[in-house]
Scaffold this motif. Sequence first.
Motif, PDB file in Angstrom:
ATOM      1  N   PRO A 157     -34.090 -19.735  59.732  1.00  0.00           N
ATOM      2  CA  PRO A 157     -33.067 -20.279  58.844  1.00  0.00           C
ATOM      3  C   PRO A 157     -33.546 -20.165  57.395  1.00  0.00           C
ATOM      4  CG  PRO A 157     -34.134 -22.054  60.098  1.00  0.00           C
ATOM      5  CD  PRO A 157     -34.680 -20.760  60.621  1.00  0.00           C
ATOM      6  N   ALA A 158     -32.766 -19.432  56.596  1.00  0.00           N
ATOM      7  CA  ALA A 158     -33.150 -19.133  55.206  1.00  0.00           C
ATOM      8  C   ALA A 158     -31.931 -19.209  54.297  1.00  0.00           C
ATOM      9  CB  ALA A 158     -33.790 -17.749  55.132  1.00  0.00           C
ATOM     10  N   ALA A 159     -30.900 -19.924  54.718  1.00  0.00           N
ATOM     11  CA  ALA A 159     -29.617 -19.920  54.007  1.00  0.00           C
ATOM     12  C   ALA A 159     -29.428 -21.124  53.091  1.00  0.00           C
ATOM     13  CB  ALA A 159     -28.472 -19.851  55.011  1.00  0.00           C
TER      14      ALA A 159
ATOM     15  N   GLY B 205     -31.742 -24.917  48.250  1.00  0.00           N
ATOM     16  CA  GLY B 205     -32.944 -25.360  47.553  1.00  0.00           C
ATOM     17  C   GLY B 205     -32.642 -26.316  46.422  1.00  0.00           C
ATOM     18  N   VAL B 206     -31.733 -27.227  46.665  1.00  0.00           N
ATOM     19  CA  VAL B 206     -31.304 -28.189  45.630  1.00  0.00           C
ATOM     20  C   VAL B 206     -32.497 -28.989  45.099  1.00  0.00           C
ATOM     21  CG1 VAL B 206     -29.941 -30.288  45.233  1.00  0.00           C
ATOM     22  CG2 VAL B 206     -28.959 -28.352  46.505  1.00  0.00           C
ATOM     23  N   ARG B 207     -33.373 -29.408  46.020  1.00  0.00           N
ATOM     24  CA  ARG B 207     -34.498 -30.265  45.595  1.00  0.00           C
ATOM     25  C   ARG B 207     -35.561 -29.497  44.808  1.00  0.00           C
ATOM     26  NH1 ARG B 207     -35.467 -32.848  51.390  1.00  0.00           N
ATOM     27  NH2 ARG B 207     -34.623 -30.807  51.932  1.00  0.00           N
TER      28      ARG B 207
ATOM     29  N   LYS C  20     -33.321 -21.012  47.825  1.00  0.00           N
ATOM     30  CA  LYS C  20     -34.765 -21.258  47.932  1.00  0.00           C
ATOM     31  C   LYS C  20     -35.542 -20.101  48.556  1.00  0.00           C
ATOM     32  CE  LYS C  20     -36.366 -24.755  50.528  1.00  0.00           C
ATOM     33  NZ  LYS C  20     -36.644 -26.197  50.736  1.00  0.00           N
TER      34      LYS C  20
ATOM     35  N   ALA D  54     -31.294 -15.896  59.085  1.00  0.00           N
ATOM     36  CA  ALA D  54     -29.980 -16.380  58.623  1.00  0.00           C
ATOM     37  C   ALA D  54     -30.068 -16.546  57.114  1.00  0.00           C
ATOM     38  CB  ALA D  54     -29.621 -17.701  59.289  1.00  0.00           C
TER      39      ALA D  54
ATOM     40  N   GLY E 239     -25.004 -20.669  57.800  1.00  0.00           N
ATOM     41  CA  GLY E 239     -23.881 -21.601  57.725  1.00  0.00           C
ATOM     42  C   GLY E 239     -24.107 -22.666  56.679  1.00  0.00           C
ATOM     43  N   ALA E 240     -23.207 -23.647  56.652  1.00  0.00           N
ATOM     44  CA  ALA E 240     -23.251 -24.700  55.639  1.00  0.00           C
ATOM     45  C   ALA E 240     -24.381 -25.690  55.906  1.00  0.00           C
ATOM     46  CB  ALA E 240     -21.918 -25.431  55.581  1.00  0.00           C
ATOM     47  N   GLU E 241     -24.758 -25.870  57.175  1.00  0.00           N
ATOM     48  CA  GLU E 241     -25.868 -26.753  57.547  1.00  0.00           C
ATOM     49  C   GLU E 241     -26.948 -25.913  58.211  1.00  0.00           C
ATOM     50  OE1 GLU E 241     -25.829 -29.969  57.005  1.00  0.00           O
ATOM     51  OE2 GLU E 241     -23.704 -30.351  56.601  1.00  0.00           O
TER      52      GLU E 241
ATOM     53  N   SER F  99     -26.860 -22.445  60.688  1.00  0.00           N
ATOM     54  CA  SER F  99     -27.620 -21.216  60.413  1.00  0.00           C
ATOM     55  C   SER F  99     -28.448 -20.819  61.633  1.00  0.00           C
ATOM     56  CB  SER F  99     -28.530 -21.419  59.194  1.00  0.00           C
ATOM     57  OG  SER F  99     -27.768 -21.649  58.033  1.00  0.00           O
TER      58      SER F  99
ATOM     59  N   ASP G 212     -38.592 -22.366  59.678  1.00  0.00           N
ATOM     60  CA  ASP G 212     -38.036 -22.474  58.324  1.00  0.00           C
ATOM     61  C   ASP G 212     -38.657 -21.441  57.381  1.00  0.00           C
ATOM     62  OD1 ASP G 212     -36.545 -24.761  58.977  1.00  0.00           O
ATOM     63  OD2 ASP G 212     -38.198 -26.106  58.442  1.00  0.00           O
ATOM     64  N   ALA G 213     -37.796 -20.696  56.679  1.00  0.00           N
ATOM     65  CA  ALA G 213     -38.287 -19.794  55.628  1.00  0.00           C
ATOM     66  C   ALA G 213     -39.092 -20.576  54.591  1.00  0.00           C
ATOM     67  CB  ALA G 213     -37.109 -19.097  54.960  1.00  0.00           C
TER      68      ALA G 213
ATOM     69  N   LYS H 266     -43.665 -27.621  54.160  1.00  0.00           N
ATOM     70  CA  LYS H 266     -42.320 -27.158  53.773  1.00  0.00           C
ATOM     71  C   LYS H 266     -42.210 -27.219  52.261  1.00  0.00           C
ATOM     72  CE  LYS H 266     -38.409 -29.291  55.036  1.00  0.00           C
ATOM     73  NZ  LYS H 266     -37.622 -29.572  53.809  1.00  0.00           N
TER      74      LYS H 266
HETATM   75  N1  CTP Z   1     -31.317 -23.796  55.792  1.00  0.00           N
HETATM   76  C1  CTP Z   1     -30.381 -22.873  56.295  1.00  0.00           C
HETATM   77  N2  CTP Z   1     -29.040 -23.116  56.167  1.00  0.00           N
HETATM   78  C2  CTP Z   1     -28.609 -24.221  55.537  1.00  0.00           C
HETATM   79  C3  CTP Z   1     -29.533 -25.180  55.030  1.00  0.00           C
HETATM   80  C4  CTP Z   1     -30.897 -24.935  55.185  1.00  0.00           C
HETATM   81  O1  CTP Z   1     -30.764 -21.840  56.842  1.00  0.00           O
HETATM   82  N3  CTP Z   1     -27.296 -24.401  55.406  1.00  0.00           N
HETATM   83  C5  CTP Z   1     -32.748 -23.486  55.899  1.00  0.00           C
HETATM   84  C6  CTP Z   1     -33.435 -23.414  54.540  1.00  0.00           C
HETATM   85  O2  CTP Z   1     -33.233 -22.130  53.948  1.00  0.00           O
HETATM   86  C7  CTP Z   1     -34.877 -23.714  54.871  1.00  0.00           C
HETATM   87  C8  CTP Z   1     -34.779 -24.579  56.136  1.00  0.00           C
HETATM   88  O3  CTP Z   1     -33.427 -24.502  56.595  1.00  0.00           O
HETATM   89  O4  CTP Z   1     -35.627 -22.541  55.168  1.00  0.00           O
HETATM   90  C9  CTP Z   1     -35.171 -26.014  55.850  1.00  0.00           C
HETATM   91  O5  CTP Z   1     -34.228 -26.594  54.948  1.00  0.00           O
HETATM   92  P1  CTP Z   1     -34.619 -27.250  53.546  1.00  0.00           P
HETATM   93  O6  CTP Z   1     -36.084 -27.240  53.322  1.00  0.00           O
HETATM   94  O7  CTP Z   1     -33.831 -28.504  53.421  1.00  0.00           O
HETATM   95  O8  CTP Z   1     -34.050 -26.134  52.512  1.00  0.00           O
HETATM   96  P2  CTP Z   1     -32.754 -26.227  51.605  1.00  0.00           P
HETATM   97  O9  CTP Z   1     -31.622 -26.800  52.380  1.00  0.00           O
HETATM   98  O10 CTP Z   1     -32.588 -24.882  50.983  1.00  0.00           O
HETATM   99  O11 CTP Z   1     -33.252 -27.240  50.452  1.00  0.00           O
HETATM  100  P3  CTP Z   1     -32.432 -28.496  49.864  1.00  0.00           P
HETATM  101  O12 CTP Z   1     -32.172 -29.406  51.034  1.00  0.00           O
HETATM  102  O13 CTP Z   1     -33.368 -29.072  48.833  1.00  0.00           O
HETATM  103  O14 CTP Z   1     -31.183 -27.912  49.254  1.00  0.00           O
END
Ligand code: CTP
Length: 231
Positions: free
Chosen positions: A16-18, A21-23, A30, A60, A85-87, A91, A110-111, A213
Amino acid sequence: MTAQLNPRGDVAVLVPAAGAGVRLGPGRPKALRLLAGEPLLVHAVRRLAAAPSVHTIVVAAPAAEVAAVRDLLAPVAPVTVVPGGAERQASVAAALAAVPAGPEIVLVHDAARALTPPEVVESVAATVRAGHDAVIPVLPVVDTIKEVDAGEVVLGTVDRATLRVVQTPQGFRRAVLSAAHAAAADALTDDAGLVEKQGVAVRCVPGSEYALKITRPFDLALAEHLLAGGS
Ligand code: CTP
Ligand code: MG
């Protein structure tokens, strides 16, 4: 140079790489942020491809970046790239749907855990191969943990000896992960959580501090420092 994944491997890894990266603060998604000059996803996929058990990698990617991610990873390893996907859970489900017939062990990684050593991949896969349906890499909790109420007043101290910090890759017998995703109701932050809801026992193995992470700017700075030290 194109890395060849092992055709005799028995493991598919979903990446999952979608996420946005809000934080991590404003910028590219991200997985495409740079660490020592290369996107996090490149670091992650290179380490997965170095694990001898890995047969297939499915990434993803952010929907708008699928073509860019294919181009980015082509020189790193043979991978399949699908829109996420959105979550996170959506993905993972999208990547799972793209796994070809063959591998009977599926890892989800996790990417954002870009520096995870190939040894952790092998250890998780080996533990699934040995007969455990679900396997997660963990670390002990080093800080004291308190439970608090809505007003930030302490309710009590949790016994940290029974707690673990959970990482990825998480490994599953393929049919177990597929059934858990098919039955999933709520969006959870990890795949073992879905499998737990199915009543499947989840086995812990030692994780790695390098599998942190990358979530906040401090984590990115720490990862830069670790790489500079030759990890
Ligand atoms: N991920 C994903 N699809 C999403 C949300 C997250 O594939 N809709 C992946 C991220 O790319 C990450 C992994 O799930 O490799 C772990 O998520 P997290 O560390 O929370 O990454 P982000 O959601 O990108 O960061 P943030 O919550 O800060 O926006
Ligand atoms: Mg997230």
